[in-house]
Design a protein around this motif. Structure first.
Motif, PDB file in Angstrom:
ATOM      1  N   VAL A  52      -3.325   7.690   9.369  1.00 44.62           N
ATOM      2  CA  VAL A  52      -4.664   8.212   9.082  1.00 44.62           C
ATOM      3  C   VAL A  52      -5.045   7.946   7.624  1.00 44.62           C
ATOM      4  O   VAL A  52      -6.172   7.539   7.325  1.00 44.62           O
ATOM      5  N   GLN A  53      -4.081   8.146   6.729  1.00 46.20           N
ATOM      6  CA  GLN A  53      -4.369   7.912   5.307  1.00 46.20           C
ATOM      7  C   GLN A  53      -4.635   6.431   5.040  1.00 46.20           C
ATOM      8  O   GLN A  53      -5.516   6.089   4.245  1.00 46.20           O
ATOM      9  N   ALA A  54      -3.899   5.556   5.709  1.00 43.81           N
ATOM     10  CA  ALA A  54      -4.154   4.122   5.574  1.00 43.81           C
ATOM     11  C   ALA A  54      -5.552   3.788   6.082  1.00 43.81           C
ATOM     12  O   ALA A  54      -6.294   3.011   5.475  1.00 43.81           O
ATOM     13  N   TYR A 105      -4.495  -2.600   6.895  1.00 45.11           N
ATOM     14  CA  TYR A 105      -4.416  -1.576   7.935  1.00 45.11           C
ATOM     15  C   TYR A 105      -4.421  -2.203   9.325  1.00 45.11           C
ATOM     16  O   TYR A 105      -3.549  -1.922  10.145  1.00 45.11           O
ATOM     17  N   ASN A 106      -5.380  -3.027   9.574  1.00 47.09           N
ATOM     18  CA  ASN A 106      -5.469  -3.606  10.905  1.00 47.09           C
ATOM     19  C   ASN A 106      -6.495  -4.735  10.936  1.00 47.09           C
ATOM     20  O   ASN A 106      -7.257  -4.920   9.993  1.00 47.09           O
ATOM     21  N   LYS A 107      -6.489  -5.458  12.051  1.00 49.34           N
ATOM     22  CA  LYS A 107      -7.497  -6.486  12.265  1.00 49.34           C
ATOM     23  C   LYS A 107      -8.299  -6.070  13.481  1.00 49.34           C
ATOM     24  O   LYS A 107      -7.721  -5.663  14.492  1.00 49.34           O
ATOM     25  N   GLY A 108      -9.609  -6.192  13.371  1.00 51.20           N
ATOM     26  CA  GLY A 108     -10.395  -5.804  14.538  1.00 51.20           C
ATOM     27  C   GLY A 108     -11.868  -5.895  14.304  1.00 51.20           C
ATOM     28  O   GLY A 108     -12.334  -6.502  13.328  1.00 51.20           O
ATOM     29  N   PHE A 144       0.840  -1.200   0.000  1.00 50.62           N
ATOM     30  CA  PHE A 144       0.000   0.000   0.000  1.00 50.62           C
ATOM     31  C   PHE A 144       0.879   1.256   0.000  1.00 50.62           C
ATOM     32  O   PHE A 144       0.648   2.207  -0.745  1.00 50.62           O
ATOM     33  N   ALA A 145       1.917   1.221   0.840  1.00 53.19           N
ATOM     34  CA  ALA A 145       2.793   2.380   0.985  1.00 53.19           C
ATOM     35  C   ALA A 145       3.506   2.708  -0.324  1.00 53.19           C
ATOM     36  O   ALA A 145       3.680   3.871  -0.668  1.00 53.19           O
ATOM     37  N   LYS A 146       3.904   1.660  -1.051  1.00 58.29           N
ATOM     38  CA  LYS A 146       4.619   1.899  -2.299  1.00 58.29           C
ATOM     39  C   LYS A 146       3.727   2.616  -3.316  1.00 58.29           C
ATOM     40  O   LYS A 146       4.141   3.553  -3.992  1.00 58.29           O
ATOM     41  N   ARG A 147       2.475   2.152  -3.358  1.00 59.72           N
ATOM     42  CA  ARG A 147       1.518   2.764  -4.277  1.00 59.72           C
ATOM     43  C   ARG A 147       1.341   4.250  -3.925  1.00 59.72           C
ATOM     44  O   ARG A 147       1.284   5.110  -4.797  1.00 59.72           O
ATOM     45  N   PHE A 148       1.278   4.521  -2.627  1.00 53.03           N
ATOM     46  CA  PHE A 148       1.128   5.898  -2.154  1.00 53.03           C
ATOM     47  C   PHE A 148       2.369   6.709  -2.485  1.00 53.03           C
ATOM     48  O   PHE A 148       2.289   7.826  -2.989  1.00 53.03           O
TER      49      PHE A 148
END
Lengths: 294, 397
Positions: free
Chosen positions: B300-302, B339-342, B285-289
């Protein structure tokens, strides 16, 4: 010993810090006063020019490896040259009409400059370190003062006194003042008034940029730094009296101190105390503390 | 007769516009600070993340195109709420996402509750959103002041830092953060010796820092964010505060660390919900960004992406954009992405893992934006307000 419930040492420290900020306000409002006094332009671009000065220093270091000491001269020269261009392209058409147009134009220019830098560099700010020679701090007994802050006060005061002397005590200053009173007459004596006015705006812009370079190591270099400060600086000029050189220097210094003390006794009000004073001064002396009654 | 028909038709038309539209595009509105202090943390790039989520979903949900609207709230609560109201009333907005700033999110949550629209707050800090001010339509997604205080505060107090002085931004978010951090400090046997509140966007911090220094506290807790945080850090270094006190940034974003540089932030411990360099999915994801913005995404963006994607998933599953049905679907499903699990709790709090990071030294950093090492991973149940502590009535059902 305590003053209003805070230890004397802390009180003196806060006084000192207020003076540091005051020196800053003085230098910025000085440029505004000069431009208003001689050109009759309410220069809302002053904050943007200050921001450009800081960015110029940062870009010089980051891209070209030009250090702080060179930037201290080169950045104001660059921004001063930009000021000359602004005067030639835009402002010279506005001298004979309502000052409100000058205000709107410079405000527009400021917003454009801010927008461009926000687009290029974002709002997080760029880091500019204190130059090696001035890093560290000196123990004054009542507080530990970073050497760099002391340097800023010295430079600001020297610039303020120098500008005051130049305008109030020299032949060139006399021409300038006479040129704003009666341009046609002064021109008849063979003095190039448009050139003088152009260089005055350039010098005002350079003063703002110099303040920007001085500020760069203290705060993060940020596209919004000018607009954060400009409103306070305008209040300083209004309180001191529009166009009064001495007024803006003294008011700048004393408002810095008042603001600093407010930060101690009632921090929440520190961002508005200058405006409260402005309102009071305008009610009692509408021309400002040092202004000439019209 | 004709006039009556026309009036009736218009009335029906207005009624349809006022309730969520069931035909035409599914509209997601995103309101954040686009131009001021928090614009790098979220801002236009945050809006782009919501659009990416919609594109990656196929651009359509329930056979209706997805449309993303964005607006700048300029950090003003009234601007945020009137924009939200306008979108819902005029454009038939299906769902609202709020970016940074607690004041604006609290205002938008009220509008969303009144108009019955799902509202997901991402970058706002105040834990009030799912506590005292909770609503059946609010989801608080990324982090909150309770979690930040618990994660960063507990670690420091346990490491021996018992006395605290707070430097607090003078608005809703700062109060929440200072209050929550104070509770954590006290609960772990520490004391708060004082606090000073500075105006938002303060130009100079030296005077506040001098007050902090004379408090003789071991820790200076910075309950502020963005430009206020970076300028406070810079002044603290200049005045040598970092030599006599340990500085704790209670809300620090990677953009702030980048802006100050590692030399100025080395060793700083901070709490966050996500870091770009934590696993393959994050890095992807970060690479694309990075390819688009030449910087790494903030947490926050993620979260903007993740929230929009999960909302669309919930709409798909529920088969409708009806707020009540979507909310119950959203609260019933597991959230598991890069981003996360929850899971989103009854009060709207998204419960997920939080991290305690430490800023690397310039030597430890090997690739651009390689800034954090993970000190601890704190399970969501420990990081956020517990059901027992919650003041939200929705948790008591």
């Amino acid at each position: 010993m305590e003053i209003f419930g805070i230890p004397l040492q802390a009180f003196l420290g806060q006084l000192m810090l207020g003076l540091v900020n005051g020196a800053f306000y003085a230098m910025l409002s000085l440029g505004l006063a000069v431009i208003f006094g001689l050109l009759g332009i309410v220069n809302f671009a002053h904050g943007a020019l200050y921001m450009l000065g800081a960015f110029a220093a940062w870009i010089m270091l980051d891209k070209f490896g030009i250090n702080y000491w060179y930037a201290l001269v080169l950045a104001p020269l660059t921004v001063g040259a930009l000021g000359v261009v602004i005067e030639r392209l835009f402002l010279k058409h506005l001298y004979k009409i309502d000052p409100i147009y000058g205000l709107l134009l410079t405000l527009g220019l400021a917003l454009i400059a801010e927008g461009i830098f926000r687009e290029l560099y974002g709002v997080s700010g760029q880091n500019y370190n204190v130059p090696e020679l001035l890093s560290g701090a000196t123990n004054l007994g009542f507080m530990v003062l970073p050497n760099y802050r002391a340097w800023v006060v010295l430079v600001s005061l020297a610039v303020c006194v120098g500008t005051w002397y130049l305008i109030e005590r020299t032949r060139l200053g006399a021409y300038l003042r006479a040129g704003t009173e009666n341009a046609a007459l002064v021109q008849a004596f063979g003095i190039n008034v448009p050139l003088m006015v152009m260089l005055t705006y350039g010098a005002g812009a350079a003063l703002a940029a110099l303040a920007g370079v001085l500020a760069a190591p203290i705060i993060q270099v940020n596209p919004l730094m000018g607009s954060n400060l400009i409103i306070v600086v305008f209040a300083v000029v209004v309180i001191g009296g529009m166009g009064s050189i001495m007024g803006s220097i003294l008011t700048g210094l004393s408002l810095g101190v008042i603001e600093g003390l407010t930060r101690v006794f009632y921090p929440e009000a520190s961002s508005i105390v200058v405006f409260i004073i402005m309102v009071i001064v305008l009610m009692i002396r509408p021309a400002g503390l040092f202004g000439k009654e019209a | 007769m004709k006039l009556k028909t026309l009036v009736a038709a218009m009335a029906i038309g207005f009624a349809a516009a006022a309730s969520a539209q069931t035909t035409g595009p599914v509209k997601i509105g995103f309101i954040t600070d686009m131009s001021s202090v928090y614009a790098d943390i979220d801002g236009p790039a945050g809006g782009e993340m919501v659009k990416w989520a919609a594109q990656d979903f196929g651009g359509k949900v329930l056979n209706r195109p997805i449309e993303v609207l964005t607006a700048d709230h300029q950090n003003k609560a009234d601007v945020a709420s009137s924009k939200a109201r306008e979108w819902i009333d005029k454009d038939g907005l299906s769902m609202l996402i709020g970016g940074t700033n607690s004041g604006t999110s609290l205002a938008m949550a009220k509008v969303a509750e009144e108009k019955k629209r799902p509202f997901i707050s991402i970058g706002a800090g105040s834990a009030r959103l799912t506590n005292e001010a909770c609503s059946p339509y609010t989801v608080h997604y990324a982090y909150d002041t309770v979690a930040l205080a618990k994660v960063a505060g507990t670690a420091l107090v346990k490491a021996g830092a018992k006395t605290w002085f707070f430097l607090t931004a003078d608005y809703a978010f700062g109060y929440s953060l200072e209050g929550d951090a104070s509770n954590v400090v006290k609960a772990n046997g520490g004391t708060v010796v004082g606090a000073v509140r500075h105006p938002l966007n303060a130009s100079d911090f030296s005077s506040f820092l001098l007050q902090a220094q004379s408090s003789k506290a071991q820790i200076l807790g910075l309950a502020n964010a963005g430009g206020d945080f970076t300028n406070a850090m810079k002044a603290a270094k200049e005045f040598g505060i970092n030599k006599t006190m340990k500085i704790a940034g209670l809300l620090v974003f990677i953009n702030d660390v980048h802006s100050l540089g590692l030399a100025n932030t080395e060793g700083l411990q901070l709490a966050d919900s996500w870091y770009w360099n934590q696993d393959d999915a994050s890095r992807k994801f970060a690479k694309r960004f990075f390819d688009k913005y030449k910087r790494m995404p903030s947490s926050v963006q993620a979260a903007d992406y993740s929230a929009a994607a999960n909302y669309l998933k919930a709409v798909q599953t529920a088969g409708t954009t009806d707020a009540d049905k979507v909310m119950s679907t959203l609260k019933g499903m597991k959230i598991d992405d890069f981003y996360n699990k929850g899971q989103i709790r009854a009060d709207g709090r998204m419960i997920h893992d939080m991290y305690l990071f430490q800023v690397k030294s310039p030597k430890e950093s090997t690739v651009p934006w390689d800034y954090y090492k993970t000190v601890a991973k704190i399970p969501g149940e420990q990081a956020f307000t517990t059901v027992a502590e919650s003041k939200c009535a929705l948790n008591k059902k």
